[in-house]
Design a protein around this motif. Structure first.
Motif, PDB file in Angstrom:
ATOM      1  N   PRO A  26       0.818  -1.220   0.000  1.00 58.53           N
ATOM      2  CA  PRO A  26       0.000   0.000   0.000  1.00 58.53           C
ATOM      3  C   PRO A  26       0.850   1.269   0.000  1.00 58.53           C
ATOM      4  CG  PRO A  26      -0.916  -1.610   1.513  1.00 58.53           C
ATOM      5  CD  PRO A  26       0.400  -2.165   1.054  1.00 58.53           C
ATOM      6  N   LEU A  27       1.979   1.239   0.715  1.00 57.95           N
ATOM      7  CA  LEU A  27       2.848   2.421   0.741  1.00 57.95           C
ATOM      8  C   LEU A  27       3.416   2.706  -0.650  1.00 57.95           C
ATOM      9  CD1 LEU A  27       4.326   4.670   2.225  1.00 57.95           C
ATOM     10  CD2 LEU A  27       6.124   3.014   2.823  1.00 57.95           C
ATOM     11  N   GLU A  28       3.842   1.649  -1.355  1.00 58.98           N
ATOM     12  CA  GLU A  28       4.372   1.834  -2.708  1.00 58.98           C
ATOM     13  C   GLU A  28       3.295   2.389  -3.638  1.00 58.98           C
ATOM     14  OE1 GLU A  28       7.795  -1.628  -3.081  1.00 58.98           O
ATOM     15  OE2 GLU A  28       5.679  -2.199  -3.132  1.00 58.98           O
ATOM     16  N   LEU A  29       2.068   1.889  -3.494  1.00 56.97           N
ATOM     17  CA  LEU A  29       0.967   2.402  -4.308  1.00 56.97           C
ATOM     18  C   LEU A  29       0.693   3.869  -3.983  1.00 56.97           C
ATOM     19  CD1 LEU A  29      -1.577  -0.564  -4.275  1.00 56.97           C
ATOM     20  CD2 LEU A  29      -0.478   0.424  -6.288  1.00 56.97           C
ATOM     21  N   SER A  30       0.721   4.204  -2.691  1.00 60.79           N
ATOM     22  CA  SER A  30       0.491   5.578  -2.278  1.00 60.79           C
ATOM     23  C   SER A  30       1.520   6.515  -2.886  1.00 60.79           C
ATOM     24  CB  SER A  30       0.523   5.673  -0.746  1.00 60.79           C
ATOM     25  OG  SER A  30       0.399   7.011  -0.309  1.00 60.79           O
ATOM     26  N   GLN A  31       2.782   6.096  -2.873  1.00 66.48           N
ATOM     27  CA  GLN A  31       3.848   6.940  -3.412  1.00 66.48           C
ATOM     28  C   GLN A  31       3.802   7.006  -4.933  1.00 66.48           C
ATOM     29  OE1 GLN A  31       7.172   4.917  -1.617  1.00 66.48           O
ATOM     30  NE2 GLN A  31       7.143   6.209   0.231  1.00 66.48           N
ATOM     31  N   GLU A  32       3.563   5.851  -5.577  1.00 63.46           N
ATOM     32  CA  GLU A  32       3.562   5.813  -7.036  1.00 63.46           C
ATOM     33  C   GLU A  32       2.416   6.615  -7.631  1.00 63.46           C
ATOM     34  OE1 GLU A  32       2.795   2.460 -10.511  1.00 63.46           O
ATOM     35  OE2 GLU A  32       3.816   1.852  -8.676  1.00 63.46           O
ATOM     36  N   LEU A  33       1.250   6.559  -6.983  1.00 67.36           N
ATOM     37  CA  LEU A  33       0.051   7.191  -7.540  1.00 67.36           C
ATOM     38  C   LEU A  33      -0.268   8.536  -6.884  1.00 67.36           C
ATOM     39  CD1 LEU A  33      -2.200   4.006  -7.747  1.00 67.36           C
ATOM     40  CD2 LEU A  33      -0.806   5.017  -9.563  1.00 67.36           C
ATOM     41  N   ASP A  34       0.553   8.923  -5.902  1.00 70.73           N
ATOM     42  CA  ASP A  34       0.346  10.187  -5.197  1.00 70.73           C
ATOM     43  C   ASP A  34      -1.059  10.251  -4.584  1.00 70.73           C
ATOM     44  OD1 ASP A  34       1.048  12.659  -4.181  1.00 70.73           O
ATOM     45  OD2 ASP A  34       0.410  13.760  -5.975  1.00 70.73           O
ATOM     46  N   ILE A  35      -1.399   9.172  -3.879  1.00 72.85           N
ATOM     47  CA  ILE A  35      -2.682   9.083  -3.186  1.00 72.85           C
ATOM     48  C   ILE A  35      -2.399   9.025  -1.688  1.00 72.85           C
ATOM     49  CG2 ILE A  35      -4.775   7.704  -2.843  1.00 72.85           C
ATOM     50  CD1 ILE A  35      -4.437   6.635  -5.673  1.00 72.85           C
ATOM     51  N   PRO A  36      -3.060   9.848  -0.875  1.00 74.26           N
ATOM     52  CA  PRO A  36      -2.814   9.815   0.569  1.00 74.26           C
ATOM     53  C   PRO A  36      -2.995   8.410   1.156  1.00 74.26           C
ATOM     54  CG  PRO A  36      -4.188  11.688  -0.025  1.00 74.26           C
ATOM     55  CD  PRO A  36      -4.058  10.840  -1.258  1.00 74.26           C
ATOM     56  N   LYS A  37      -2.196   8.082   2.153  1.00 70.44           N
ATOM     57  CA  LYS A  37      -2.229   6.732   2.728  1.00 70.44           C
ATOM     58  C   LYS A  37      -3.613   6.319   3.255  1.00 70.44           C
ATOM     59  CE  LYS A  37       1.564   7.394   5.167  1.00 70.44           C
ATOM     60  NZ  LYS A  37       2.670   7.139   6.135  1.00 70.44           N
ATOM     61  N   PRO A  38      -4.327   7.182   3.968  1.00 71.10           N
ATOM     62  CA  PRO A  38      -5.663   6.764   4.416  1.00 71.10           C
ATOM     63  C   PRO A  38      -6.596   6.432   3.250  1.00 71.10           C
ATOM     64  CG  PRO A  38      -4.935   8.703   5.625  1.00 71.10           C
ATOM     65  CD  PRO A  38      -3.963   8.516   4.493  1.00 71.10           C
ATOM     66  N   THR A  39      -6.471   7.219   2.178  1.00 76.49           N
ATOM     67  CA  THR A  39      -7.316   6.979   1.003  1.00 76.49           C
ATOM     68  C   THR A  39      -6.942   5.683   0.316  1.00 76.49           C
ATOM     69  OG1 THR A  39      -7.557   9.366   0.657  1.00 76.49           O
ATOM     70  CG2 THR A  39      -8.109   7.934  -1.200  1.00 76.49           C
ATOM     71  N   ILE A  40      -5.633   5.420   0.180  1.00 75.90           N
ATOM     72  CA  ILE A  40      -5.198   4.202  -0.516  1.00 75.90           C
ATOM     73  C   ILE A  40      -5.649   2.967   0.250  1.00 75.90           C
ATOM     74  CG2 ILE A  40      -2.899   3.732   0.477  1.00 75.90           C
ATOM     75  CD1 ILE A  40      -3.447   3.852  -3.252  1.00 75.90           C
ATOM     76  N   HIS A  41      -5.571   3.011   1.575  1.00 75.40           N
ATOM     77  CA  HIS A  41      -6.007   1.857   2.377  1.00 75.40           C
ATOM     78  C   HIS A  41      -7.515   1.641   2.232  1.00 75.40           C
ATOM     79  CE1 HIS A  41      -2.368   0.587   4.479  1.00 75.40           C
ATOM     80  NE2 HIS A  41      -2.033   1.870   4.583  1.00 75.40           N
ATOM     81  N   ARG A  42      -8.280   2.723   2.202  1.00 73.61           N
ATOM     82  CA  ARG A  42      -9.729   2.589   2.057  1.00 73.61           C
ATOM     83  C   ARG A  42     -10.094   2.020   0.687  1.00 73.61           C
ATOM     84  NH1 ARG A  42     -13.068   6.012  -0.372  1.00 73.61           N
ATOM     85  NH2 ARG A  42     -11.581   7.751  -0.278  1.00 73.61           N
ATOM     86  N   LEU A  43      -9.446   2.525  -0.365  1.00 74.51           N
ATOM     87  CA  LEU A  43      -9.753   2.045  -1.708  1.00 74.51           C
ATOM     88  C   LEU A  43      -9.313   0.595  -1.901  1.00 74.51           C
ATOM     89  CD1 LEU A  43      -8.805   5.215  -3.809  1.00 74.51           C
ATOM     90  CD2 LEU A  43     -11.085   4.410  -3.195  1.00 74.51           C
ATOM     91  N   ILE A  44      -8.154   0.254  -1.356  1.00 75.70           N
ATOM     92  CA  ILE A  44      -7.679  -1.132  -1.466  1.00 75.70           C
ATOM     93  C   ILE A  44      -8.656  -2.071  -0.774  1.00 75.70           C
ATOM     94  CG2 ILE A  44      -5.918  -2.752  -0.657  1.00 75.70           C
ATOM     95  CD1 ILE A  44      -3.845  -0.553  -1.203  1.00 75.70           C
ATOM     96  N   GLN A  45      -9.139  -1.693   0.407  1.00 77.25           N
ATOM     97  CA  GLN A  45     -10.086  -2.555   1.112  1.00 77.25           C
ATOM     98  C   GLN A  45     -11.359  -2.742   0.301  1.00 77.25           C
ATOM     99  OE1 GLN A  45      -9.459  -4.309   4.059  1.00 77.25           O
ATOM    100  NE2 GLN A  45     -11.265  -5.321   3.180  1.00 77.25           N
ATOM    101  N   ASN A  46     -11.825  -1.671  -0.343  1.00 73.81           N
ATOM    102  CA  ASN A  46     -13.011  -1.789  -1.202  1.00 73.81           C
ATOM    103  C   ASN A  46     -12.754  -2.756  -2.355  1.00 73.81           C
ATOM    104  OD1 ASN A  46     -14.406   0.057   0.354  1.00 73.81           O
ATOM    105  ND2 ASN A  46     -13.985   1.803  -0.977  1.00 73.81           N
ATOM    106  N   LEU A  47     -11.553  -2.652  -2.957  1.00 75.04           N
ATOM    107  CA  LEU A  47     -11.216  -3.530  -4.079  1.00 75.04           C
ATOM    108  C   LEU A  47     -11.057  -4.976  -3.635  1.00 75.04           C
ATOM    109  CD1 LEU A  47      -8.698  -1.198  -5.958  1.00 75.04           C
ATOM    110  CD2 LEU A  47     -10.947  -1.926  -6.776  1.00 75.04           C
ATOM    111  N   VAL A  48     -10.533  -5.179  -2.435  1.00 77.29           N
ATOM    112  CA  VAL A  48     -10.428  -6.536  -1.885  1.00 77.29           C
ATOM    113  C   VAL A  48     -11.822  -7.109  -1.666  1.00 77.29           C
ATOM    114  CG1 VAL A  48      -9.757  -7.895   0.138  1.00 77.29           C
ATOM    115  CG2 VAL A  48      -8.157  -6.234  -0.821  1.00 77.29           C
ATOM    116  N   ASP A  49     -12.700  -6.306  -1.070  1.00 78.39           N
ATOM    117  CA  ASP A  49     -14.072  -6.765  -0.797  1.00 78.39           C
ATOM    118  C   ASP A  49     -14.800  -7.149  -2.076  1.00 78.39           C
ATOM    119  OD1 ASP A  49     -13.640  -6.279   1.878  1.00 78.39           O
ATOM    120  OD2 ASP A  49     -14.660  -4.324   1.892  1.00 78.39           O
ATOM    121  N   GLU A  50     -14.511  -6.445  -3.171  1.00 76.21           N
ATOM    122  CA  GLU A  50     -15.190  -6.700  -4.440  1.00 76.21           C
ATOM    123  C   GLU A  50     -14.476  -7.744  -5.299  1.00 76.21           C
ATOM    124  OE1 GLU A  50     -18.107  -5.624  -5.298  1.00 76.21           O
ATOM    125  OE2 GLU A  50     -18.359  -4.374  -3.511  1.00 76.21           O
ATOM    126  N   GLY A  51     -13.305  -8.212  -4.862  1.00 78.47           N
ATOM    127  CA  GLY A  51     -12.605  -9.273  -5.593  1.00 78.47           C
ATOM    128  C   GLY A  51     -11.712  -8.810  -6.725  1.00 78.47           C
TER     129      GLY A  51
END
Length: 252
Positions: A26-51
């Motif tokens: 998640p940290l690498e994604l946050s840095q690569e995409l310039d997305i705040p860490k709280p946002t990246i964790h929330r979006l990743i969890q949504n994507l995990v939940d949806e498969g």
């Protein structure tokens, strides 16, 4: 600076995870995409939940089932399918042996295109059929393209059943074979999946030279030897380039 929508961010995450050569944190994604860490964790969890993505045993993010299924479905799109089929049929007309395309799907290879020889002795593996990775030209080629850690993780989860007397079931010997294939770029099945059948495969790559799929040619040993098939490698490589251009030369 215009605000980036949540939909765009989600698609960027899926794209980055799909293109990553190894599980990405998640940290690498946050840095690569310039997305705040709280946002990246929330979006990743949504994507995990949806498969769409999943988390591997090391905590890295990898493509989930829905992304893997989408990759196979894209290969099956009618426009791409028909144009690939024309290239494969031309190959069969020239070489007189069956050829096709296999892509990785879960822990198997799945055949997405196939052009059949008209010669009397044939080996029939239809579109949609699945085959093992460790003893086919398509699967061994795919495994050879993986980073060592990813390859080892997959090998540890494969059953490594013995289909013929030539099937390699020892992991050390199989790794040595995959290393040789990585050097040559040519997958080989020397009667390892089906007795009296030999096969070769070359990679179809994307614009960044990353593996997309395996283009294979197989034949019964009563008609040709493995050495005979290997003389066709340059022709297979040209066909692989033609197939790759279908994806990247379509009008936008």
């Amino acid at each position: 600076m215009p605000k980036v929508s949540s939909i765009t961010r989600v698609l960027e995450i899926i794209e980055a995870v799909s293109y990553a050569s190894k599980p990405i944190s998640p940290l690498e994604l946050s840095q690569e995409l310039d997305i705040p860490k709280p946002t990246i964790h929330r979006l990743i969890q949504n994507l995990v939940d949806e498969g769409f993505v999943t988390i591997d045993i090391g905590g890295g993010i990898i493509p989930g089932k829905r992304v893997r299924n989408l990759g196979v479905e894209l290969w099956q799109q009618r426009l791409f399918f028909n144009e690939r089929q024309m290239i494969l049929q031309k190959l069969v007309d020239e070489l007189k042996e069956t050829c096709g395309i296999g892509v990785p799907y879960n822990m198997n290879m799945i055949y997405t295109n196939r052009a059949q020889t008209t010669l009397p002795i044939q080996i029939y593996l239809p579109v949609g059929a699945k085959s093992p990775m460790w003893c086919t030209a398509t699967g061994k080629l795919y495994l050879s393209q993986l980073p060592s850690a990813s390859r080892e993780k997959i090998l540890q989860n494969l059953s490594l059943d013995k289909f013929t007397k030539n099937t390699i079931t020892d992991i050390d010997k199989l790794n040595a074979e995959l290393d040789r294939i990585a050097e040559t770029g040519i997958g080989i099945d020397n009667e390892e999946f089906i007795s009296e059948m030999v096969a070769i495969a070359v990679p179809i790559r994307d614009r960044k030279s990353r593996y997309l799929a395996s283009l294979y040619l197989h034949a019964p040993t009563i008609r040709v030897s493995l050495d005979d098939l290997l003389t066709y490698v340059p022709r297979l490589q040209k066909a692989a380039q033609d197939i790759q251009s279908l994806v990247y030369e379509l009008p936008s």
